[in-house]
Design a protein around this motif. Structure first.
Motif, PDB file in Angstrom:
ATOM      1  N   TYR A  79      51.957 -63.792 -61.370  1.00  0.00           N
ATOM      2  CA  TYR A  79      52.117 -62.421 -60.877  1.00  0.00           C
ATOM      3  C   TYR A  79      51.009 -61.516 -61.418  1.00  0.00           C
ATOM      4  O   TYR A  79      50.565 -60.584 -60.732  1.00  0.00           O
ATOM      5  N   SER A  80      50.548 -61.829 -62.631  1.00  0.00           N
ATOM      6  CA  SER A  80      49.477 -61.018 -63.219  1.00  0.00           C
ATOM      7  C   SER A  80      48.168 -61.168 -62.457  1.00  0.00           C
ATOM      8  O   SER A  80      47.304 -60.284 -62.538  1.00  0.00           O
ATOM      9  N   LEU A  81      47.996 -62.277 -61.755  1.00  0.00           N
ATOM     10  CA  LEU A  81      46.787 -62.422 -60.945  1.00  0.00           C
ATOM     11  C   LEU A  81      46.768 -61.420 -59.798  1.00  0.00           C
ATOM     12  O   LEU A  81      45.699 -60.999 -59.348  1.00  0.00           O
ATOM     13  N   VAL A  82      47.958 -61.050 -59.336  1.00  0.00           N
ATOM     14  CA  VAL A  82      48.054 -60.070 -58.246  1.00  0.00           C
ATOM     15  C   VAL A  82      48.106 -58.653 -58.793  1.00  0.00           C
ATOM     16  O   VAL A  82      47.434 -57.751 -58.293  1.00  0.00           O
ATOM     17  N   ASN A  83      48.906 -58.461 -59.846  1.00  0.00           N
ATOM     18  CA  ASN A  83      49.070 -57.137 -60.444  1.00  0.00           C
ATOM     19  C   ASN A  83      48.902 -57.266 -61.957  1.00  0.00           C
ATOM     20  O   ASN A  83      49.874 -57.526 -62.687  1.00  0.00           O
TER      21      ASN A  83
ATOM     22  N   TYR B  16      37.873 -60.142 -61.993  1.00  0.00           N
ATOM     23  CA  TYR B  16      36.668 -60.975 -61.914  1.00  0.00           C
ATOM     24  C   TYR B  16      37.040 -62.455 -61.896  1.00  0.00           C
ATOM     25  O   TYR B  16      36.340 -63.263 -61.274  1.00  0.00           O
ATOM     26  N   PHE B  17      38.118 -62.802 -62.587  1.00  0.00           N
ATOM     27  CA  PHE B  17      38.601 -64.194 -62.546  1.00  0.00           C
ATOM     28  C   PHE B  17      38.928 -64.595 -61.112  1.00  0.00           C
ATOM     29  O   PHE B  17      38.582 -65.703 -60.675  1.00  0.00           O
ATOM     30  N   ARG B  18      39.571 -63.710 -60.362  1.00  0.00           N
ATOM     31  CA  ARG B  18      39.857 -63.992 -58.953  1.00  0.00           C
ATOM     32  C   ARG B  18      38.569 -64.028 -58.134  1.00  0.00           C
ATOM     33  O   ARG B  18      38.420 -64.851 -57.223  1.00  0.00           O
ATOM     34  N   HIS B  19      37.643 -63.156 -58.481  1.00  0.00           N
ATOM     35  CA  HIS B  19      36.388 -63.086 -57.738  1.00  0.00           C
ATOM     36  C   HIS B  19      35.568 -64.364 -57.892  1.00  0.00           C
ATOM     37  O   HIS B  19      34.824 -64.748 -56.967  1.00  0.00           O
TER      38      HIS B  19
END
Length: 341
Positions: free
Chosen positions: A48-52, A74-77
């Motif tokens: 969930y922390s990856l989204v929010n 940036y981790f998602r990027h």
């Protein structure tokens, strides 16, 4: 006339003997379930922390009084960068080609190792001794930086236009070619011992029977020995492939733009060291997990694992946490065989 001898009835209640172990196993079972639920909640919170990421940042600051040194956006990027996916593709291609060539070299080395010709055995033994006794990183550096110099001195064409010089230039200037050659030679040394162990595991009578039928040695090896040796060869070969996938990261020292080198270049530019390396680790975990599942399916097809009887979901959870033994359904004592009197 025949009679059946049955065991004398026991005064003890058999359920009383099982009550203690069953209670103990049930305690560990429910404890494992509770710990698994806690772990699932933690994983769900991280996902969930990856989204929010806001709640995680606030929790970290209240707990440690410092900001979380991890840039989640940036981790998602990182997963959207085209050069990263290009590095993943190059890593997988290199691993497949090197492992395939290593299997072929290992098979040849194993056949030479078991040959009756002393020269073949000596060459195979020397090859295995050298490549198993030196670090693979050193081998990659020697192949990428030193082999080309040796090959240039071996070219009979003094003008440098011969095929040997072209091969030297290819290895010295192409990091993929150098990494492929080094990893293939290294893997062949390890695969030779795996293949040899599979061949040795087959009874010698199989080869003697094949020769008695008029088969030559290569024909008997191809049709009789090697098909039976596959059950011994396949499982460690899968492990070697998984190891090869991770070993390709060492080719970054030769300048190959695989996943590890791309990751290093990315965090050198963005200074997001932890985010980039964790994301690269996710890629490696995903690839090795897929290969592990494929290996398990192959082993199951070859009969290396017993087929489990499918039960209800609760019983499958019990078998997952407590093993296949089930004290509740203990088999009754077998009756003695019939005796004619």
């Amino acid at each position: 006339m025949s009679t059946i001898v049955r065991p004398a009835p026991s005064d003890r209640d058999p359920s009383a003997e099982l009550r203690g172990p069953v209670v103990e196993r049930d305690t560990w079972f429910y404890l494992n379930i509770a710990l698994s639920l806690v772990a699932a909640l933690v994983v769900a919170g991280l996902l969930y922390s990856l989204v929010n990421p806001g709640p995680l940042y606030r929790f970290w600051f209240r707990t440690f009084h410092h900001d979380l040194p991890f840039d989640i956006p940036y981790f998602r990027h990182f997963f959207t960068l085209p050069q990263v996916w290009s590095g993943v593709r190059l890593t997988f291609i290199l691993a497949i080609l090197a492992q395939t060539t290593g299997i072929v070299l290992g098979l040849l080395a194993a056949l030479m190792r078991t040959s009756r010709i002393a020269v073949f055995r000596a060459v195979s033994t020397l090859y295995i001794w050298v490549f198993r006794g030196t670090p693979v990183l050193l081998q990659i550096i020697i192949v990428s930086d030193g082999i080309s110099i040796l090959l240039l001195s071996m070219d009979p064409d003094l003008s440098g236009a011969g095929w040997v010089s072209h091969l030297a230039i290819l290895i010295g200037s192409n990091a993929f070619a150098a990494g492929y050659l080094a990893l293939s030679l290294n893997e062949g040394a390890y695969m030779s011992e795996i293949v040899r162990a599979g061949i040795v595991s087959i009874d010698r009578g199989q080869m003697e029977a094949a020769k008695a039928l008029g088969m030559t040695y290569p024909l008997a090896m191809r049709r009789i020995v090697l098909p039976q040796a596959l059950k011994v060869i396949i499982p460690p070969t899968g492990n070697e492939f998984i190891s090869m996938l991770k070993t390709t990261s060492l080719v970054s020292v030769a300048g190959l733009q695989e996943l590890t080198l791309v990751s290093e270049q990315t965090f050198a530019h963005s200074f997001k060291v932890l985010e980039v390396l964790v994301a690269a680790g996710v890629f490696y975990l995903a690839m090795t997990t897929v290969l592990t599942v494929v290996q398990a399916q192959i082993e199951r097809r070859l009969g290396e694992r017993r087929a489990d009887v499918r039960r209800n979901p609760f019983e499958n959870l019990r078998r997952l946490f407590l093993g296949s033994a089930d004290l509740r359904h203990a088999a009754p004592a077998a009756l003695p065989p019939k005796e004619a009197r």
